[in-house]
Scaffold this motif. Structure first.
Motif, PDB file in Angstrom:
ATOM      1  N   PRO A 253       0.856  -1.201   0.000  1.00 52.42           N
ATOM      2  CA  PRO A 253       0.000   0.000   0.000  1.00 52.42           C
ATOM      3  C   PRO A 253       0.890   1.249   0.000  1.00 52.42           C
ATOM      4  N   GLN A 254       0.440   2.298  -0.677  1.00 53.52           N
ATOM      5  CA  GLN A 254       1.233   3.518  -0.855  1.00 53.52           C
ATOM      6  C   GLN A 254       1.749   4.073   0.477  1.00 53.52           C
ATOM      7  N   GLN A 255       0.883   4.150   1.488  1.00 57.72           N
ATOM      8  CA  GLN A 255       1.272   4.709   2.789  1.00 57.72           C
ATOM      9  C   GLN A 255       2.358   3.857   3.452  1.00 57.72           C
ATOM     10  N   THR A 256       2.213   2.535   3.385  1.00 56.77           N
ATOM     11  CA  THR A 256       3.202   1.624   3.979  1.00 56.77           C
ATOM     12  C   THR A 256       4.555   1.803   3.290  1.00 56.77           C
TER      13      THR A 256
ATOM     14  N   LYS B  46       3.889  -0.741  13.202  1.00 54.35           N
ATOM     15  CA  LYS B  46       3.134  -1.827  12.564  1.00 54.35           C
ATOM     16  C   LYS B  46       3.270  -1.769  11.046  1.00 54.35           C
ATOM     17  N   GLN B  47       3.184  -0.557  10.490  1.00 57.02           N
ATOM     18  CA  GLN B  47       3.301  -0.397   9.030  1.00 57.02           C
ATOM     19  C   GLN B  47       4.696  -0.819   8.549  1.00 57.02           C
ATOM     20  N   ILE B  48       5.717  -0.378   9.259  1.00 53.53           N
ATOM     21  CA  ILE B  48       7.091  -0.689   8.845  1.00 53.53           C
ATOM     22  C   ILE B  48       7.374  -2.186   9.017  1.00 53.53           C
ATOM     23  N   ASN B  49       6.890  -2.768  10.119  1.00 51.11           N
ATOM     24  CA  ASN B  49       7.071  -4.213  10.316  1.00 51.11           C
ATOM     25  C   ASN B  49       6.327  -5.017   9.259  1.00 51.11           C
ATOM     26  N   LYS B  50       5.160  -4.518   8.846  1.00 53.53           N
ATOM     27  CA  LYS B  50       4.398  -5.162   7.768  1.00 53.53           C
ATOM     28  C   LYS B  50       5.234  -5.172   6.483  1.00 53.53           C
ATOM     29  N   ALA B  51       5.877  -4.048   6.183  1.00 51.61           N
ATOM     30  CA  ALA B  51       6.715  -3.951   4.986  1.00 51.61           C
ATOM     31  C   ALA B  51       7.915  -4.893   5.080  1.00 51.61           C
ATOM     32  N   ILE B  52       8.565  -4.920   6.238  1.00 52.61           N
ATOM     33  CA  ILE B  52       9.739  -5.786   6.430  1.00 52.61           C
ATOM     34  C   ILE B  52       9.335  -7.252   6.280  1.00 52.61           C
ATOM     35  N   SER B  53       8.235  -7.637   6.914  1.00 49.84           N
ATOM     36  CA  SER B  53       7.764  -9.025   6.814  1.00 49.84           C
ATOM     37  C   SER B  53       7.471  -9.389   5.366  1.00 49.84           C
ATOM     38  N   PHE B  54       6.806  -8.491   4.647  1.00 55.72           N
ATOM     39  CA  PHE B  54       6.476  -8.719   3.248  1.00 55.72           C
ATOM     40  C   PHE B  54       7.757  -8.912   2.423  1.00 55.72           C
TER      41      PHE B  54
ATOM     42  N   LYS C  11       5.640   4.441   1.632  1.00 58.06           N
ATOM     43  CA  LYS C  11       6.168   5.768   1.949  1.00 58.06           C
ATOM     44  C   LYS C  11       6.826   5.773   3.337  1.00 58.06           C
ATOM     45  N   LEU C  12       6.141   5.204   4.328  1.00 54.42           N
ATOM     46  CA  LEU C  12       6.685   5.170   5.693  1.00 54.42           C
ATOM     47  C   LEU C  12       7.959   4.331   5.755  1.00 54.42           C
ATOM     48  N   PHE C  13       7.966   3.199   5.058  1.00 53.81           N
ATOM     49  CA  PHE C  13       9.143   2.329   5.036  1.00 53.81           C
ATOM     50  C   PHE C  13      10.347   3.068   4.463  1.00 53.81           C
ATOM     51  N   ILE C  14      10.148   3.737   3.313  1.00 53.13           N
ATOM     52  CA  ILE C  14      11.249   4.478   2.673  1.00 53.13           C
ATOM     53  C   ILE C  14      11.734   5.603   3.578  1.00 53.13           C
ATOM     54  N   GLN C  15      10.800   6.340   4.176  1.00 54.92           N
ATOM     55  CA  GLN C  15      11.196   7.455   5.035  1.00 54.92           C
ATOM     56  C   GLN C  15      11.970   6.955   6.258  1.00 54.92           C
ATOM     57  N   ASN C  16      11.593   5.807   6.803  1.00 56.76           N
ATOM     58  CA  ASN C  16      12.274   5.288   7.984  1.00 56.76           C
ATOM     59  C   ASN C  16      13.605   4.636   7.624  1.00 56.76           C
ATOM     60  N   LYS C  17      13.605   3.760   6.648  1.00 56.32           N
ATOM     61  CA  LYS C  17      14.797   2.949   6.359  1.00 56.32           C
ATOM     62  C   LYS C  17      15.797   3.628   5.434  1.00 56.32           C
ATOM     63  N   ILE C  18      15.333   4.466   4.511  1.00 55.48           N
ATOM     64  CA  ILE C  18      16.258   5.100   3.565  1.00 55.48           C
ATOM     65  C   ILE C  18      16.606   6.512   4.004  1.00 55.48           C
ATOM     66  N   GLU C  19      15.606   7.253   4.452  1.00 54.75           N
ATOM     67  CA  GLU C  19      15.853   8.636   4.857  1.00 54.75           C
ATOM     68  C   GLU C  19      16.187   8.759   6.341  1.00 54.75           C
ATOM     69  N   ASN C  20      16.086   7.640   7.062  1.00 51.69           N
ATOM     70  CA  ASN C  20      16.407   7.592   8.494  1.00 51.69           C
ATOM     71  C   ASN C  20      15.552   8.515   9.355  1.00 51.69           C
ATOM     72  N   LEU C  21      14.277   8.673   9.003  1.00 56.16           N
ATOM     73  CA  LEU C  21      13.380   9.432   9.869  1.00 56.16           C
ATOM     74  C   LEU C  21      12.913   8.514  10.987  1.00 56.16           C
ATOM     75  N   SER C  22      12.845   9.022  12.195  1.00 54.89           N
ATOM     76  CA  SER C  22      12.448   8.210  13.340  1.00 54.89           C
ATOM     77  C   SER C  22      10.940   7.979  13.353  1.00 54.89           C
ATOM     78  N   TYR C  23      10.513   6.981  14.135  1.00 51.17           N
ATOM     79  CA  TYR C  23       9.077   6.728  14.304  1.00 51.17           C
ATOM     80  C   TYR C  23       8.398   7.984  14.838  1.00 51.17           C
ATOM     81  N   SER C  24       9.063   8.688  15.751  1.00 50.65           N
ATOM     82  CA  SER C  24       8.478   9.908  16.333  1.00 50.65           C
ATOM     83  C   SER C  24       8.229  10.958  15.251  1.00 50.65           C
ATOM     84  N   GLN C  25       9.242  11.181  14.401  1.00 48.63           N
ATOM     85  CA  GLN C  25       9.096  12.165  13.322  1.00 48.63           C
ATOM     86  C   GLN C  25       7.959  11.766  12.381  1.00 48.63           C
ATOM     87  N   LEU C  26       7.925  10.483  12.014  1.00 47.75           N
ATOM     88  CA  LEU C  26       6.894   9.996  11.093  1.00 47.75           C
ATOM     89  C   LEU C  26       5.508  10.104  11.712  1.00 47.75           C
TER      90      LEU C  26
END
Length: 159
Positions: free
Chosen positions: A112-115, A145-153, A117-132
């Motif tokens: 999903p687009q939101q998942t 949950k969204q980022i873990n969903k992406a990692i599991s996938f 986006k959040l994954f890229i912002q956290n893992k590539i851009e290094n934005l924290s969960y708090s910032q996101l």
């Protein structure tokens, strides 16, 4: 070409600057690295015929240029969150082959687009969960949950 580059520069200059600033203390060094990043992006944009998202290219370039800076200065990178020892012959992203990167990008497109986006912002851009959480007006738990969903996938679908 010039107009396209100006648009890229004005959209990303602050994010790139603050990304580099997390790893490099002296403002002069940060400015030099940011300049090198945009020179690389300018050169890449001329011959880019792949479907790689521009944002992924920009932040991969950021990581490589920061690694190059520390390699040149034979230092150990220290950010607020982690310590990375940069090896002479290795850039941060050489761990993945181009084929693996393409495969990961194809899989991310299935999320999903939101998942995604959040994954890229956290893992590539290094934005924290708090910032996101703040930016997206949702809880840190929901972000996790969204980022873990992406990692599991990705784990399930990567060979």
């Amino acid at each position: 070409m010039m107009e396209q580059f100006k648009a890229i520069y004005s959209e990303y200059k602050h994010r790139v600057y603050f990304f580099v600033k997390k790893y490099v203390q002296r403002d002069e060094d940060v400015e030099d690295i940011v300049q090198d990043i945009f020179v690389h992006i300018w050169k890449y944009a001329e011959k880019n015929n792949t479907k790689v998202p521009l944002e992924a290219i920009i932040f991969k370039t950021c990581k490589q240029e920061v690694a190059n800076f520390y390699r040149k200065n034979k230092m150990i990178m220290v950010s607020s969150e982690n310590i990375v020892n940069v090896d002479e012959d290795e850039t941060i992203d050489e761990i993945f082959t181009e084929e693996q990167i393409s495969q990961i990008e194809a899989l991310l497109d299935k999320l999903p687009q939101q998942t995604k986006k959040l994954f890229i912002q956290n893992k590539i851009e290094n934005l924290s969960y708090s910032q996101l959480a703040k930016e997206n007006n949702i809880s840190k738990t929901a972000i996790g949950k969204q980022i873990n969903k992406a990692i599991s996938f990705l784990k399930v679908n990567l060979q």
